[in-house]
Scaffold this active site. Structure first.
Site, PDB file in Angstrom:
ATOM      1  CD  GLU A  94      -2.139   0.761   3.007  1.00  0.00           C
ATOM      2  OE1 GLU A  94      -2.494   0.426   3.642  1.00  0.00           O
ATOM      3  OE2 GLU A  94      -1.748   1.626   3.677  1.00  0.00           O
ATOM      4  CG  MET A 112      -0.673  -7.882  15.935  1.00  0.00           C
ATOM      5  SD  MET A 112       0.372  -9.390  15.006  1.00  0.00           S
ATOM      6  CE  MET A 112       1.451  -8.930  16.362  1.00  0.00           C
ATOM      7  CD  GLU A 113       0.594  -3.326  13.992  1.00  0.00           C
ATOM      8  OE1 GLU A 113      -1.361  -3.201  13.208  1.00  0.00           O
ATOM      9  OE2 GLU A 113       1.247  -4.246  13.303  1.00  0.00           O
ATOM     10  CG  ASP A 160      -6.707 -13.320  10.303  1.00  0.00           C
ATOM     11  OD1 ASP A 160      -7.886 -13.087  10.817  1.00  0.00           O
ATOM     12  OD2 ASP A 160      -6.346 -12.212   9.938  1.00  0.00           O
TER      13      ASP A 160
HETATM   14  N1  ADE Z   1      -4.416  -8.658  11.821  1.00  0.00           N
HETATM   15  C1  ADE Z   1      -4.365  -9.505  10.973  1.00  0.00           C
HETATM   16  N2  ADE Z   1      -5.063 -10.343  11.198  1.00  0.00           N
HETATM   17  C2  ADE Z   1      -5.001 -10.979  12.372  1.00  0.00           C
HETATM   18  C3  ADE Z   1      -5.299 -11.574  13.985  1.00  0.00           C
HETATM   19  N3  ADE Z   1      -5.701 -12.701  13.950  1.00  0.00           N
HETATM   20  N4  ADE Z   1      -4.367 -11.095  15.088  1.00  0.00           N
HETATM   21  C4  ADE Z   1      -4.309 -10.290  15.172  1.00  0.00           C
HETATM   22  N5  ADE Z   1      -3.575  -9.100  13.864  1.00  0.00           N
HETATM   23  C5  ADE Z   1      -4.494  -9.176  12.873  1.00  0.00           C
END
Ligand code: ADE
Length: 257
Positions: free
Chosen positions: A12, A192-193, A216
């Site tokens: 991106e 995660m951020e 996901d």
């Molecule tokens: N980013 C994308 N999918 C994730 C997941 N399952 N857990 C943590 N960060 C993610």
């Protein structure tokens, strides 16, 4: 008013850097920053890195070193809410660190000494990104078919607004996802951020918003085809939405008198 666009995905960022004129690359704190102009307005691009500390360091450098006065973050996330499906967009209105727990000294999830369990996004940025996301889905009829792992024409993706949970874990089991949902029933997705960048922006009083494409369902299949999805679907989708948003943001249509 320098705008910073913080991307989780290198694909991106590559697309965005093609939009920049007069671009200059700088390496700082082991990271590459690309500054330039989009629609004649100053913009700086960076990759967040993975995890809360990496993202907080990048956000701080954007503000302190590159003069960022607004930060927009894009990336992917695992869907938690039952209606949040692969390919959908989630716009965070609030962010919580799901792995923050200083109980019994402070309530679970509260960042000690902040007196709150979550950080809010800037409502105007969220509203503008929402308009761009809807416009994107109206323009494209492709939707990722999670079961068959292909893009198909099954209809438009959805745009959700609400709580995003961040922590230093890739959530990849249905059991862990269920535990998270039980602890944070309002959370739409996990990544995660975002909450780390939201905290930095709160400290500096800088408007912040983040947009996540669901890659996901944070279950046992979370890792399957993840790189391909990010490359083929999430990266191009985030770029398309950002292009629409930048066009509107920097060239607002004149208000009729
Ligand atoms: N980013 C994308 N999918 C994730 C997941 N399952 N857990 C943590 N960060 C993610």
């Amino acid at each position: 008013m320098t705008l910073a666009i913080l991307s989780a995905l290198p694909e991106e960022q590559a697309g965005l850097s093609e939009l920049l004129s007069d671009s200059v690359q700088t390496t700082h704190a082991g990271r590459r920053f690309v500054s330039g102009l989009i629609h004649d307005q100053p913009v700086v691009l960076a990759l967040s890195g993975i995890g809360k500390v990496a993202a907080a360091t990048t956000a701080t450098a954007l503000i302190e070193r590159f003069g960022a006065q607004r930060i927009v973050f894009t990336g992917v996330a695992g869907g938690l809410g039952s209606s949040v499906q692969v390919g959908d967009v989630v716009l965070g209105t609030h962010y919580v660190q799901h792995d923050m727990d200083a109980s019994p000294l402070f309530p679970r999830f509260e960042v000690p000494l902040y007196g709150a369990g979550n950080f809010a996004a800037n409502v105007d940025l969220v509203a503008a990104l929402s308009i761009a996301s809807h416009a994107h889905f109206q323009m494209t009829s492709d939707r990722f078919d999670f079961k068959n792992r292909i893009k198909n024409r099954a209809g438009q993706g959805a745009v959700h607004h609400g709580l995003i949970a961040s922590g230093d874990r890739f959530v990849s089991s249905a059991r862990e996802a269920q535990t998270l949902c039980a602890a944070l029933p309002d959370a739409l997705c996990v990544e995660m951020e975002g909450a780390a960048v939201a905290q930095v922006c709160h400290d500096y009083a800088i408007p912040f918003a983040a947009m996540r494409t669901i890659s996901d369902r944070a279950d046992d299949n979370a890792h399957v085809d993840f790189p391909a999805f990010v490359r083929d679907v999430a990266g191009p989708q985030a770029l398309s939405i950002l292009r629409l948003w930048l066009q509107a943001h920097f060239n607002p249509s004149p208000v009729n008198a």
